[in-house]
Design an enzyme around this catalytic site. Structure first.
Site, PDB file in Angstrom:
ATOM      1  N   TYR A  21       0.839  -1.210   0.000  1.00 18.31           N
ATOM      2  CA  TYR A  21       0.000   0.000   0.000  1.00 18.31           C
ATOM      3  C   TYR A  21       0.873   1.260   0.000  1.00 18.31           C
ATOM      4  CZ  TYR A  21      -3.084   3.716   1.595  1.00 18.31           C
ATOM      5  OH  TYR A  21      -3.747   4.915   1.720  1.00 18.31           O
ATOM      6  N   ARG A  26       1.323   6.431  -7.003  1.00 16.20           N
ATOM      7  CA  ARG A  26       0.182   7.319  -7.261  1.00 16.20           C
ATOM      8  C   ARG A  26       0.624   8.773  -7.259  1.00 16.20           C
ATOM      9  NH1 ARG A  26      -5.052   6.919  -3.398  1.00 16.20           N
ATOM     10  NH2 ARG A  26      -3.462   6.974  -1.756  1.00 16.20           N
ATOM     11  N   TYR A  36      -1.004  12.997   6.666  1.00 16.38           N
ATOM     12  CA  TYR A  36      -0.644  11.937   7.619  1.00 16.38           C
ATOM     13  C   TYR A  36       0.847  12.033   7.940  1.00 16.38           C
ATOM     14  CZ  TYR A  36      -4.943   9.030   7.253  1.00 16.38           C
ATOM     15  OH  TYR A  36      -6.213   8.521   7.310  1.00 16.38           O
ATOM     16  N   ARG A  81     -11.469  13.479   1.725  1.00 15.22           N
ATOM     17  CA  ARG A  81     -12.412  12.613   2.450  1.00 15.22           C
ATOM     18  C   ARG A  81     -13.752  12.482   1.744  1.00 15.22           C
ATOM     19  NH1 ARG A  81      -9.389   9.521   5.779  1.00 15.22           N
ATOM     20  NH2 ARG A  81      -7.940  10.798   6.989  1.00 15.22           N
ATOM     21  N   GLU A 125     -14.180  -1.059   6.365  1.00 19.25           N
ATOM     22  CA  GLU A 125     -14.154   0.270   5.748  1.00 19.25           C
ATOM     23  C   GLU A 125     -15.430   0.417   4.917  1.00 19.25           C
ATOM     24  OE1 GLU A 125     -10.370   1.600   4.024  1.00 19.25           O
ATOM     25  OE2 GLU A 125     -11.461   2.245   2.239  1.00 19.25           O
TER      26      GLU A 125
HETATM   27  C1  3EB Z   1      -7.857   6.044   5.956  1.00 19.50           C
HETATM   28  O1  3EB Z   1      -8.734   6.736   6.456  1.00 19.50           O
HETATM   29  C2  3EB Z   1      -8.286   4.689   5.470  1.00 19.50           C
HETATM   30  O2  3EB Z   1      -5.275   5.603  -0.161  1.00 19.50           O
HETATM   31  O3  3EB Z   1      -6.884   6.146  -1.524  1.00 19.50           O
HETATM   32  C3  3EB Z   1      -9.329   5.339   2.740  1.00 19.50           C
HETATM   33  C4  3EB Z   1      -9.702   5.892   1.510  1.00 19.50           C
HETATM   34  C5  3EB Z   1      -8.025   4.916   2.934  1.00 19.50           C
HETATM   35  C6  3EB Z   1      -8.754   6.034   0.476  1.00 19.50           C
HETATM   36  C7  3EB Z   1      -6.477   5.792  -0.408  1.00 19.50           C
HETATM   37  C8  3EB Z   1      -7.099   5.051   1.887  1.00 19.50           C
HETATM   38  C9  3EB Z   1      -7.457   5.609   0.672  1.00 19.50           C
HETATM   39  O4  3EB Z   1      -6.674   6.399   5.888  1.00 19.50           O
HETATM   40  C10 3EB Z   1      -7.612   4.281   4.222  1.00 19.50           C
END
Ligand code: 3EB
Length: 302
Positions: free
Chosen positions: A115, A122, A174, A187, A295
């Protein structure tokens, strides 16, 4: 306009409006269909990119074989670079929403985890972008063992409004502990005012701040996920007050469960939480943090 079929029993088709995805539906085979009121054109570009458009929106899909590309990092870089090149060519320059599916998503340790490597590819494929303009997204693990990266997206003629969740650190901010490249997504996304599209919700899990909560309890992770949705929908209602504050008949949810043995349990908890009125489908798929058991993504409208 575009249809997705999850699982082993999906029929094969060369229609560019159709994609078989490497996730497994719980129970009956499931077909997800996005319809448009306008006439839809579709086709396939020379590089294999499939598309369908209706004058306002374009669905596109790419599938990149990892071995041919040289790994998951290279496959994602290639998918994103090709997607980005195609957007202006087709006349739909604004990304609203992207789905990413690939095998063994949490395999590999530390920064070698697949990932995290995907996140690097990406970001390289996207090039320099203002993170506050990133689209909504989901990145989830296939469970069919096929090492082909599937990326599909919804783009528009007009830009949408990306939204962040006040309970969560923006994913693109992050901290380093989650990898060298923070994930590139918003989001949620509101399509341009006047568009027929509902609110587009990114993959949402039991993440508060930037941390996973309730690592040992799927039921509590589900509860936390719904608390995150409540906050996110509240943020969307600042822009669109008519949007219902809770999920209802105008919502469509996809629920991804890491452990196939927990599908039945999650289905029952969803009944308690959502009742019978909220259309959803349950999928066996691997979430991108090892401590996330569940999720959810989807759309929410009136
Ligand atoms: C998170 O909240 C959960 O890497 O495109 C959620 C939605 C998550 C998209 C992405 C990752 C992605 O971090 C993981």
């Amino acid at each position: 306009m575009f249809a997705f079929h999850a699982g082993r029993d999906a029929p094969a088709s060369d229609d560019p409006r159709y994609l078989q995805v490497g996730l497994q539906a719980h129970g009956e085979p499931q077909l997800e269909v996005w319809r448009s009121r306008a006439p839809v054109r579709s086709g396939r570009d020379a590089n294999g990119l499939a598309w369908a458009s209706d004058g306002a929106l374009l669905f596109g899909a790419m599938q990149i074989d990892e071995a041919t590309a040289g790994g998951i990092l290279e496959a994602s870089q290639q998918a994103y670079a090709q997607m980005l090149a195609a957007l202006p060519q087709h006349g739909y320059p604004h990304l609203l929403r992207i789905w990413n599916y690939f095998d063994a998503i949490t395999e590999g340790d530390g920064d070698q985890e697949r990932y995290r490597q995907f996140c690097i590819g990406r970001a390289r494929g996207l090039g320099t972008v203002d993170p506050t303009t990133l689209p909504a997204a989901t990145a989830i693990g296939r469970v069919d063992g096929v090492r082909v990266l599937q990326v599909y997206w919804l783009a528009a003629r007009e830009p949408g409004i990306p939204l962040e969740n006040p309970r969560q650190v923006s994913a693109y901010r992050y901290p380093r502990q989650y990898g060298p490249q923070p994930p590139s997504f918003a989001r949620a996304m509101l399509a341009a005012p006047g568009s027929a599209l509902p609110l587009l919700l990114s993959g949402t899990a039991s993440v508060v701040g930037h941390q996973t909560l309730h690592t040992d309890c799927t039921a509590l992770q589900l509860q936390e996920t719904f608390a995150n949705f409540t906050a996110l929908i509240d943020a969307a209602r600042q822009h669109v007050p008519a949007l219902p504050p809770q999920f209802g008949a105008g919502s469509r949810l996809k629920v991804y469960v890491r452990d196939g043995d927990e599908l039945a349990q999650v289905q029952q908890q969803l009944s308690q939480h959502l009742g019978a009125q909220v259309p959803r489908l349950l999928l066996h798929a691997t979430v991108c943090r090892r401590d996330l058991r569940v999720e959810i993504d989807g759309v929410h409208g009136g």
